[in-house]
Design a protein around this motif. Structure first.
Motif, PDB file in Angstrom:
ATOM      1  N   MET A  27     -31.029  10.834  -7.944  1.00 59.90           N
ATOM      2  CA  MET A  27     -31.945  10.191  -6.821  1.00 59.90           C
ATOM      3  C   MET A  27     -33.266  11.195  -6.325  1.00 59.90           C
ATOM      4  O   MET A  27     -34.153  11.193  -5.637  1.00 59.90           O
ATOM      5  CB  MET A  27     -30.850  10.048  -5.681  1.00 59.90           C
ATOM      6  CG  MET A  27     -31.394   9.519  -4.449  1.00 59.90           C
ATOM      7  SD  MET A  27     -30.253   9.486  -3.579  1.00 59.90           S
ATOM      8  CE  MET A  27     -29.432  11.129  -3.137  1.00 59.90           C
ATOM      9  N   LYS A  28     -33.017  12.535  -6.418  1.00 62.94           N
ATOM     10  CA  LYS A  28     -33.515  13.782  -5.637  1.00 62.94           C
ATOM     11  C   LYS A  28     -35.310  13.753  -7.294  1.00 62.94           C
ATOM     12  O   LYS A  28     -36.044  14.846  -6.264  1.00 62.94           O
ATOM     13  CB  LYS A  28     -33.443  15.490  -5.681  1.00 62.94           C
ATOM     14  CG  LYS A  28     -32.282  15.554  -5.009  1.00 62.94           C
ATOM     15  CD  LYS A  28     -32.820  14.586  -3.819  1.00 62.94           C
ATOM     16  CE  LYS A  28     -31.607  15.250  -2.561  1.00 62.94           C
ATOM     17  NZ  LYS A  28     -32.467  14.799  -1.097  1.00 62.94           N
ATOM     18  N   LEU A  30     -36.288  10.790  -8.232  1.00 67.38           N
ATOM     19  CA  LEU A  30     -37.851   9.873  -7.605  1.00 67.38           C
ATOM     20  C   LEU A  30     -38.923  10.402  -7.230  1.00 67.38           C
ATOM     21  O   LEU A  30     -39.484  11.048  -6.635  1.00 67.38           O
ATOM     22  CB  LEU A  30     -37.215   9.191  -7.200  1.00 67.38           C
ATOM     23  CG  LEU A  30     -36.067   8.063  -6.945  1.00 67.38           C
ATOM     24  CD1 LEU A  30     -35.250   7.314  -6.259  1.00 67.38           C
ATOM     25  CD2 LEU A  30     -36.165   7.423  -8.566  1.00 67.38           C
ATOM     26  N   GLY A  32     -42.638  10.598  -5.337  1.00 62.40           N
ATOM     27  CA  GLY A  32     -42.657   9.779  -3.723  1.00 62.40           C
ATOM     28  C   GLY A  32     -42.321  10.110  -3.108  1.00 62.40           C
ATOM     29  O   GLY A  32     -41.345  11.782  -3.307  1.00 62.40           O
ATOM     30  N   ASP A  33     -42.781  10.187  -1.824  1.00 60.91           N
ATOM     31  CA  ASP A  33     -41.948  11.041  -0.828  1.00 60.91           C
ATOM     32  C   ASP A  33     -40.680  10.123  -0.121  1.00 60.91           C
ATOM     33  O   ASP A  33     -41.524   8.738   0.163  1.00 60.91           O
ATOM     34  CB  ASP A  33     -43.335  11.117   0.139  1.00 60.91           C
ATOM     35  CG  ASP A  33     -42.224  12.249   1.005  1.00 60.91           C
ATOM     36  OD1 ASP A  33     -41.687  11.911   1.773  1.00 60.91           O
ATOM     37  OD2 ASP A  33     -43.202  13.009   1.363  1.00 60.91           O
ATOM     38  N   PRO A  34     -39.642  10.623   0.345  1.00 63.32           N
ATOM     39  CA  PRO A  34     -38.517  10.016   0.670  1.00 63.32           C
ATOM     40  C   PRO A  34     -38.343   9.222   2.257  1.00 63.32           C
ATOM     41  O   PRO A  34     -38.836   8.955   2.552  1.00 63.32           O
ATOM     42  CB  PRO A  34     -37.346  11.653   1.036  1.00 63.32           C
ATOM     43  CG  PRO A  34     -37.883  12.483   1.084  1.00 63.32           C
ATOM     44  CD  PRO A  34     -39.167  11.928   0.263  1.00 63.32           C
ATOM     45  N   ASN A 269     -38.044   4.812  -1.942  1.00 61.59           N
ATOM     46  CA  ASN A 269     -37.337   6.386  -1.846  1.00 61.59           C
ATOM     47  C   ASN A 269     -36.377   6.599  -0.990  1.00 61.59           C
ATOM     48  O   ASN A 269     -36.251   7.041  -0.582  1.00 61.59           O
ATOM     49  CB  ASN A 269     -38.303   7.268  -2.168  1.00 61.59           C
ATOM     50  CG  ASN A 269     -39.609   7.246  -3.752  1.00 61.59           C
ATOM     51  OD1 ASN A 269     -38.610   6.779  -4.386  1.00 61.59           O
ATOM     52  ND2 ASN A 269     -40.360   8.165  -3.133  1.00 61.59           N
ATOM     53  N   ASP A 270     -35.158   5.381  -0.940  1.00 64.51           N
ATOM     54  CA  ASP A 270     -34.594   5.026   0.593  1.00 64.51           C
ATOM     55  C   ASP A 270     -33.120   5.991  -0.287  1.00 64.51           C
ATOM     56  O   ASP A 270     -32.971   5.151  -0.953  1.00 64.51           O
ATOM     57  CB  ASP A 270     -34.723   3.713   0.524  1.00 64.51           C
ATOM     58  CG  ASP A 270     -33.260   3.997   2.402  1.00 64.51           C
ATOM     59  OD1 ASP A 270     -32.518   5.227   2.315  1.00 64.51           O
ATOM     60  OD2 ASP A 270     -33.353   2.932   2.828  1.00 64.51           O
ATOM     61  N   TYR A 271     -33.098   7.156  -0.464  1.00 70.28           N
ATOM     62  CA  TYR A 271     -32.161   8.118  -0.917  1.00 70.28           C
ATOM     63  C   TYR A 271     -31.040   7.955  -0.390  1.00 70.28           C
ATOM     64  O   TYR A 271     -30.302   7.565  -0.934  1.00 70.28           O
ATOM     65  CB  TYR A 271     -32.050   9.584  -0.892  1.00 70.28           C
ATOM     66  CG  TYR A 271     -33.251   9.987  -0.853  1.00 70.28           C
ATOM     67  CD1 TYR A 271     -34.422   9.380  -2.174  1.00 70.28           C
ATOM     68  CD2 TYR A 271     -33.988  11.334  -1.352  1.00 70.28           C
ATOM     69  CE1 TYR A 271     -35.667  10.345  -2.692  1.00 70.28           C
ATOM     70  CE2 TYR A 271     -34.514  12.078  -1.611  1.00 70.28           C
ATOM     71  CZ  TYR A 271     -35.665  11.393  -2.425  1.00 70.28           C
ATOM     72  OH  TYR A 271     -37.160  12.437  -2.726  1.00 70.28           O
TER      73      TYR A 271
END
Length: 310
Positions: A27-28, A30, A32-34, A269-271
């Motif tokens: 997940m980290k 990915l 883009g910006d969270p 990017n919804d972790y």
């Protein structure tokens, strides 16, 4: 038996922990910006405040420890897309639609797959057998991500026989359930055929035939019950598979289920949503597999004895 169940439960928990850890790490990675699109235009003070609110300003190991602690207590965090909602609440709201679609698909697949398998077994090495298995192979060859758009366009839009999308009345369930059931039909048909062919060669079946019973009577009264046992053992894992397979189909047919949230969370990017849904699906599958293992050990003691679990 208790030792066997405990050992299987420990393996299940270890597997779930490994999945949660791997999901967190990936997940980290990915791009883009969270904080979503346009995050670079957010003022630095606001950005720092948001990162602190979500714990993203801490070292990675500390984020991992905090997250796993929350997961252990059943807390999957707050969605970045919907800050007012927790991931568990979103799952609770969207799960009924995914479950209903899964049940429709499983019922449709069981009806078609078992019928095809029985027909193929009764027509062994004849044209009917080859035709039924050809249909089963086509089910494997055409995944739901291809079948869904084709059914929606040709049956829904071009022919207008059924709704091409949305989730309103019973008629809206048919096309997504059919698209999702193709692969399961193939699995059940081939398993039913192989199992039934084996059962039909057994001595008690030959005795029933020698007594003058007709083919359908032998099939329904004697062979079918034993042939269904291996099928029943895989229904649980298949059902979980069907639910996890709704991710793309739900997008195609605009079904308000978990698949919609999963796909959108990847884009955004919804972790926490990505990790939460992955852990939820994994826990569901692992729970079903654990129950299957326990049932195997209860029905056949040789399994737990061979594994040293007696």
């Amino acid at each position: 038996m208790v030792r066997y169940m405990t050992r299987r439960l420990l393996y299940a928990l270890l597997t779930l922990w490994l999945i949660a850890t791997l999901t967190f790490v990936l997940m980290k990675q990915l791009p883009g910006d969270p904080l979503g699109e346009g995050a670079e235009r957010i003022p630095q003070e606001t950005r720092a405040l948001l990162l602190r609110q979500y714990g993203l300003d801490k070292p990675l190991w500390q984020q991992y420890a905090t997250y796993m602690g929350h997961v252990a207590h059943g807390d999957l965090g707050v969605s970045y897309q919907f800050p007012a909602q927790r991931v568990t609440d979103i799952i609770r709201q969207a799960l009924p639609a995914s479950l209903e679609l899964g049940l429709w698909s499983l019922a449709l697949a069981a009806a078609m797959g078992l019928t095809l398998g029985m027909y193929a077994a009764m027509r062994h090495n004849r044209a009917g057998d080859y035709a039924a298995m050809l249909v089963a192979v086509m089910g494997v060859a055409v995944p739901s991500m291809i079948a869904g758009p084709l059914l929606s366009y040709f049956v829904g839009v071009k022919l207008g026989w059924l709704p091409a999308g949305l989730w309103e009345g019973p008629q809206h369930r048919v096309l997504p359930a059919l698209a999702l059931s193709f692969g399961t039909v193939a699995v059940l048909a081939r398993l039913m055929r192989a199992t039934l062919l084996e059962v039909l060669q057994m001595d008690y079946i030959q005795t029933a035939r020698a007594k003058g019973l007709s083919g359908p009577a032998v099939l329904i009264r004697h062979a079918l019950r034993n042939a269904l046992l291996p099928v029943l053992t895989i229904i649980g894992p298949i059902f979980v598979n069907v639910i996890t397979g709704t991710l793309v189909v739900e997008q195609v047919f605009a079904v308000p289920g978990l698949g919609k949230h999963f796909v959108e969370s990847v884009y955004a990017n919804d972790y926490t949503m990505i990790a939460g849904l992955t852990i939820f699906y994994s826990a569901l599958l692992i729970a079903v597999m654990w129950l299957t293992d326990v049932l195997y050990g209860w029905v056949d003691p040789r399994i737990r004895l061979q594994k040293g679990g007696a």
